[in-house]
Design a protein around this motif. Structure first.
Motif, PDB file in Angstrom:
ATOM      1  N   UNK A 135      72.607  60.520  59.461  1.00  0.00           N
ATOM      2  CA  UNK A 135      72.428  59.804  60.725  1.00  0.00           C
ATOM      3  C   UNK A 135      73.537  60.135  61.715  1.00  0.00           C
ATOM      4  N   UNK A 136      74.623  60.711  61.249  1.00  0.00           N
ATOM      5  CA  UNK A 136      75.737  61.075  62.126  1.00  0.00           C
ATOM      6  C   UNK A 136      75.329  62.221  63.049  1.00  0.00           C
ATOM      7  N   UNK A 137      75.880  62.199  64.260  1.00  0.00           N
ATOM      8  CA  UNK A 137      75.598  63.271  65.214  1.00  0.00           C
ATOM      9  C   UNK A 137      76.143  64.584  64.706  1.00  0.00           C
ATOM     10  N   UNK A 138      75.567  65.660  65.192  1.00  0.00           N
ATOM     11  CA  UNK A 138      76.020  66.986  64.820  1.00  0.00           C
ATOM     12  C   UNK A 138      74.867  67.846  64.368  1.00  0.00           C
ATOM     13  N   UNK A 139      75.211  69.061  64.005  1.00  0.00           N
ATOM     14  CA  UNK A 139      74.234  70.008  63.488  1.00  0.00           C
ATOM     15  C   UNK A 139      74.416  70.093  61.986  1.00  0.00           C
TER      16      UNK A 139
ATOM     17  N   UNK B 221      71.425  74.147  49.338  1.00  0.00           N
ATOM     18  CA  UNK B 221      70.663  74.064  48.092  1.00  0.00           C
ATOM     19  C   UNK B 221      71.583  74.041  46.868  1.00  0.00           C
ATOM     20  N   UNK B 222      72.759  74.641  46.968  1.00  0.00           N
ATOM     21  CA  UNK B 222      73.688  74.653  45.836  1.00  0.00           C
ATOM     22  C   UNK B 222      74.253  73.273  45.536  1.00  0.00           C
ATOM     23  N   UNK B 223      74.599  72.528  46.577  1.00  0.00           N
ATOM     24  CA  UNK B 223      75.181  71.195  46.377  1.00  0.00           C
ATOM     25  C   UNK B 223      74.150  70.084  46.496  1.00  0.00           C
ATOM     26  N   UNK B 224      72.938  70.456  46.872  1.00  0.00           N
ATOM     27  CA  UNK B 224      71.856  69.491  47.120  1.00  0.00           C
ATOM     28  C   UNK B 224      72.303  68.422  48.117  1.00  0.00           C
ATOM     29  N   UNK B 225      72.925  68.896  49.183  1.00  0.00           N
ATOM     30  CA  UNK B 225      73.390  67.991  50.220  1.00  0.00           C
ATOM     31  C   UNK B 225      73.392  68.683  51.576  1.00  0.00           C
ATOM     32  N   UNK B 226      73.767  67.918  52.587  1.00  0.00           N
ATOM     33  CA  UNK B 226      73.804  68.405  53.961  1.00  0.00           C
ATOM     34  C   UNK B 226      75.219  68.833  54.317  1.00  0.00           C
ATOM     35  N   UNK B 227      75.348  70.008  54.919  1.00  0.00           N
ATOM     36  CA  UNK B 227      76.631  70.494  55.422  1.00  0.00           C
ATOM     37  C   UNK B 227      76.626  70.406  56.938  1.00  0.00           C
ATOM     38  N   UNK B 228      77.701  69.841  57.479  1.00  0.00           N
ATOM     39  CA  UNK B 228      77.810  69.756  58.928  1.00  0.00           C
ATOM     40  C   UNK B 228      78.402  71.061  59.454  1.00  0.00           C
ATOM     41  N   UNK B 229      77.767  71.603  60.471  1.00  0.00           N
ATOM     42  CA  UNK B 229      78.236  72.853  61.084  1.00  0.00           C
ATOM     43  C   UNK B 229      79.310  72.535  62.108  1.00  0.00           C
ATOM     44  N   UNK B 230      80.252  73.433  62.232  1.00  0.00           N
ATOM     45  CA  UNK B 230      81.310  73.280  63.227  1.00  0.00           C
ATOM     46  C   UNK B 230      80.723  73.438  64.622  1.00  0.00           C
ATOM     47  N   UNK B 231      81.222  72.614  65.580  1.00  0.00           N
ATOM     48  CA  UNK B 231      80.685  72.707  66.960  1.00  0.00           C
ATOM     49  C   UNK B 231      81.022  74.013  67.626  1.00  0.00           C
TER      50      UNK B 231
END
Length: 113
Positions: free
Chosen positions: A94-98, A103-113
């Protein structure tokens, strides 16, 4: 105008074409017979009025669900039976960002702006 998807022998969408409004009721026959395009055609809709999702090349038509299902984006994602869309094992942040799925960690990675 109505949209119709051409299916191959495995029910995979090859292409989507427009049919004039006057021919919408007989869309498959119009494409196959009048235009000589042959093949198997099913109507699709942008707003999901029928067949759950708008068809696109590579989507698969699921006859049991009467739905177009997009290609599975990742091995870990699961088909949502109600929407016929693929859901990640962890909800989208829900946090802003891209955010990109990892798939390796089965999670979402936030991209640097």
């Amino acid at each position: 105008m109505a949209h119709f998807a051409e299916l191959d022998e495995n029910d995979v969408v090859l292409r989507v074409v427009l049919v004039p409004e006057a021919q919408e009721a007989r869309g498959e026959a119009f494409l196959r017979d009048d235009l000589g395009l042959g093949g198997r055609w099913l109507q699709t809709s942008y707003n999901g009025t029928f067949r759950k999702n708008f068809a696109g090349p590579g989507c698969k038509y699921d006859t049991g669900r009467d739905a177009f299902v997009p290609p599975k984006p990742y091995v870990s994602w699961v088909l949502n039976e109600e929407t016929c869309q693929w859901d990640p094992p962890m909800p989208f942040p829900v946090a802003e960002g891209t955010w990109l799925w990892n798939e390796e960690t089965l999670g979402w990675d936030q991209m640097e702006p």
